[in-house]
Motif scaffolding. Structure first.
Motif, PDB file in Angstrom:
ATOM      1  N   ARG A  69     -15.989  23.659  28.675  1.00  0.00           N
ATOM      2  CA  ARG A  69     -16.769  22.506  28.197  1.00  0.00           C
ATOM      3  C   ARG A  69     -18.261  22.778  28.358  1.00  0.00           C
ATOM      4  NH1 ARG A  69     -13.109  19.468  31.060  1.00  0.00           N
ATOM      5  NH2 ARG A  69     -14.651  19.106  32.678  1.00  0.00           N
ATOM      6  N   HIS A  70     -18.617  23.336  29.507  1.00  0.00           N
ATOM      7  CA  HIS A  70     -20.023  23.648  29.777  1.00  0.00           C
ATOM      8  C   HIS A  70     -20.549  24.676  28.765  1.00  0.00           C
ATOM      9  CE1 HIS A  70     -23.676  24.335  32.062  1.00  0.00           C
ATOM     10  NE2 HIS A  70     -23.408  25.629  32.065  1.00  0.00           N
ATOM     11  N   ASN A  71     -19.776  25.728  28.519  1.00  0.00           N
ATOM     12  CA  ASN A  71     -20.195  26.748  27.552  1.00  0.00           C
ATOM     13  C   ASN A  71     -20.310  26.179  26.149  1.00  0.00           C
ATOM     14  OD1 ASN A  71     -20.460  28.824  29.390  1.00  0.00           O
ATOM     15  ND2 ASN A  71     -18.408  29.625  29.051  1.00  0.00           N
ATOM     16  N   ARG A  72     -19.364  25.330  25.764  1.00  0.00           N
ATOM     17  CA  ARG A  72     -19.403  24.711  24.434  1.00  0.00           C
ATOM     18  C   ARG A  72     -20.665  23.859  24.296  1.00  0.00           C
ATOM     19  NH1 ARG A  72     -18.064  20.506  21.107  1.00  0.00           N
ATOM     20  NH2 ARG A  72     -16.817  21.027  19.284  1.00  0.00           N
ATOM     21  N   ALA A  73     -20.974  23.077  25.311  1.00  0.00           N
ATOM     22  CA  ALA A  73     -22.182  22.243  25.279  1.00  0.00           C
ATOM     23  C   ALA A  73     -23.437  23.113  25.204  1.00  0.00           C
ATOM     24  CB  ALA A  73     -22.223  21.338  26.515  1.00  0.00           C
TER      25      ALA A  73
ATOM     26  N   TYR B 258     -17.418  32.420  19.247  1.00  0.00           N
ATOM     27  CA  TYR B 258     -16.327  32.484  18.277  1.00  0.00           C
ATOM     28  C   TYR B 258     -15.017  31.899  18.812  1.00  0.00           C
ATOM     29  CZ  TYR B 258     -19.190  34.982  14.970  1.00  0.00           C
ATOM     30  OH  TYR B 258     -20.175  35.308  14.068  1.00  0.00           O
ATOM     31  N   ARG B 259     -14.852  31.829  20.131  1.00  0.00           N
ATOM     32  CA  ARG B 259     -13.676  31.151  20.681  1.00  0.00           C
ATOM     33  C   ARG B 259     -13.733  29.644  20.388  1.00  0.00           C
ATOM     34  NH1 ARG B 259     -13.966  34.915  24.558  1.00  0.00           N
ATOM     35  NH2 ARG B 259     -15.304  33.734  25.971  1.00  0.00           N
ATOM     36  N   HIS B 260     -14.928  29.095  20.411  1.00  0.00           N
ATOM     37  CA  HIS B 260     -15.089  27.661  20.151  1.00  0.00           C
ATOM     38  C   HIS B 260     -15.281  27.357  18.662  1.00  0.00           C
ATOM     39  CE1 HIS B 260     -15.386  26.355  24.327  1.00  0.00           C
ATOM     40  NE2 HIS B 260     -16.073  27.453  24.556  1.00  0.00           N
ATOM     41  N   PHE B 261     -15.987  28.255  17.979  1.00  0.00           N
ATOM     42  CA  PHE B 261     -16.363  28.032  16.579  1.00  0.00           C
ATOM     43  C   PHE B 261     -16.088  29.316  15.801  1.00  0.00           C
ATOM     44  CE2 PHE B 261     -19.267  25.873  19.508  1.00  0.00           C
ATOM     45  CZ  PHE B 261     -18.931  24.557  19.241  1.00  0.00           C
ATOM     46  N   PRO B 262     -14.973  29.364  15.064  1.00  0.00           N
ATOM     47  CA  PRO B 262     -14.576  30.611  14.402  1.00  0.00           C
ATOM     48  C   PRO B 262     -15.548  31.084  13.319  1.00  0.00           C
ATOM     49  CG  PRO B 262     -13.112  28.812  13.786  1.00  0.00           C
ATOM     50  CD  PRO B 262     -14.019  28.288  14.849  1.00  0.00           C
ATOM     51  N   THR B 263     -16.363  30.177  12.796  1.00  0.00           N
ATOM     52  CA  THR B 263     -17.346  30.554  11.776  1.00  0.00           C
ATOM     53  C   THR B 263     -18.670  29.856  12.072  1.00  0.00           C
ATOM     54  OG1 THR B 263     -16.853  28.694  10.319  1.00  0.00           O
ATOM     55  CG2 THR B 263     -15.539  30.711   9.991  1.00  0.00           C
ATOM     56  N   GLN B 264     -19.719  30.363  11.456  1.00  0.00           N
ATOM     57  CA  GLN B 264     -21.021  29.730  11.595  1.00  0.00           C
ATOM     58  C   GLN B 264     -20.974  28.313  11.028  1.00  0.00           C
ATOM     59  OE1 GLN B 264     -24.196  32.077   9.907  1.00  0.00           O
ATOM     60  NE2 GLN B 264     -25.681  31.217  11.331  1.00  0.00           N
ATOM     61  N   GLU B 265     -20.241  28.145   9.951  1.00  0.00           N
ATOM     62  CA  GLU B 265     -20.115  26.823   9.342  1.00  0.00           C
ATOM     63  C   GLU B 265     -19.424  25.846  10.285  1.00  0.00           C
ATOM     64  OE1 GLU B 265     -19.224  29.697   7.772  1.00  0.00           O
ATOM     65  OE2 GLU B 265     -20.857  29.804   6.310  1.00  0.00           O
ATOM     66  N   ALA B 266     -18.403  26.321  11.010  1.00  0.00           N
ATOM     67  CA  ALA B 266     -17.716  25.458  11.977  1.00  0.00           C
ATOM     68  C   ALA B 266     -18.678  25.025  13.081  1.00  0.00           C
ATOM     69  CB  ALA B 266     -16.508  26.177  12.579  1.00  0.00           C
ATOM     70  N   LEU B 267     -19.562  25.924  13.495  1.00  0.00           N
ATOM     71  CA  LEU B 267     -20.572  25.578  14.498  1.00  0.00           C
ATOM     72  C   LEU B 267     -21.527  24.525  13.944  1.00  0.00           C
ATOM     73  CD1 LEU B 267     -22.106  25.899  17.156  1.00  0.00           C
ATOM     74  CD2 LEU B 267     -23.200  27.937  16.189  1.00  0.00           C
ATOM     75  N   TYR B 268     -21.998  24.719  12.715  1.00  0.00           N
ATOM     76  CA  TYR B 268     -22.918  23.758  12.109  1.00  0.00           C
ATOM     77  C   TYR B 268     -22.262  22.384  11.973  1.00  0.00           C
ATOM     78  CZ  TYR B 268     -25.965  27.705  10.845  1.00  0.00           C
ATOM     79  OH  TYR B 268     -26.788  28.785  10.869  1.00  0.00           O
ATOM     80  N   GLN B 269     -20.992  22.370  11.567  1.00  0.00           N
ATOM     81  CA  GLN B 269     -20.253  21.109  11.447  1.00  0.00           C
ATOM     82  C   GLN B 269     -20.187  20.427  12.810  1.00  0.00           C
ATOM     83  OE1 GLN B 269     -18.762  19.951   8.434  1.00  0.00           O
ATOM     84  NE2 GLN B 269     -18.581  18.060   9.557  1.00  0.00           N
ATOM     85  N   ALA B 270     -19.930  21.197  13.856  1.00  0.00           N
ATOM     86  CA  ALA B 270     -19.860  20.633  15.207  1.00  0.00           C
ATOM     87  C   ALA B 270     -21.209  20.071  15.641  1.00  0.00           C
ATOM     88  CB  ALA B 270     -19.383  21.699  16.198  1.00  0.00           C
TER      89      ALA B 270
END
Length: 188
Positions: free
Chosen positions: A13-17, A51-63
């Motif tokens: 959770r900390h890494n994702r944040a 990439y473990r949390h967000f498989p693509t750059q787009e997934a990261l942007y969506q998040a």
């Protein structure tokens, strides 16, 4: 990839944040040229963690878009108990317009990738509308906002202000002047 059915461990959770926070900073600094490597470096994590949390750059942007919306909803919830309901209502309207401008770059990247920037945000959109309505009703009860303003008109005005801010990349002065005019029309 992380199993979304289980809660994340505290360190995950900390890494994702940290990744989401770093993505906002790097995107604000670098715009569309922001790389996953730069985001990882800023977050102090490896690319594998991203990439473990967000498989693509787009997934990261969506998040990032979803995280921003959730923060706005939390801000609205806090404002519903503000001493001055009118000021709270107008402050939140302003925050939404400011947020729309920041989300424009991310939405453009997602659209270019063939993705819908609003995908997966139905619950958040409903929660946002509910939060706006609570602030509107409190401001109307305090006689700070005209009594004949309803949600459809408010959402139309808010949407138009957001679109104008996104398209024209309003500076602070123009945004302030424009919102002042809109707010004058909304006041009782």
């Amino acid at each position: 990839m992380i199993d979304r059915g289980r809660p994340l461990r505290a360190d995950a959770r900390h890494n994702r944040a940290r990744v989401l926070e770093a993505a906002e900073v790097v995107l604000a600094r670098d715009g569309l040229t922001a790389s996953m490597r730069a985001i990882a470096l800023h977050a102090g994590v490896g690319l594998g963690t991203i990439y473990r949390h967000f498989p693509t750059q787009e997934a990261l942007y969506q998040a990032v878009i979803i995280e921003r919306a959730q923060r706005l909803i939390s801000e609205a919830d806090a404002l519903t108990v503000a001493d001055d309901p009118g000021a709270a209502f107008f402050e939140f309207f302003t925050r939404i317009v400011e947020n729309a401008t920041r989300n424009k770059t991310l939405a453009d990247v997602l659209t270019r990738a063939g993705l819908d920037p609003k995908a997966g945000t139905a619950d958040i959109s409903r929660d946002m509308r509910d939060a706006i309505e609570r602030l509107l009703l409190r401001a109307q009860e305090a006689a700070a906002v005209r009594a004949d303003l309803r949600m459809p008109e408010l959402l139309a005005l808010l949407g138009a202000a957001c679109m104008a801010a996104e398209r024209n990349q309003w500076g602070d002065e123009l945004r302030t002047r424009t919102l002042t005019i809109i707010f004058d029309g909304l006041r009782r």
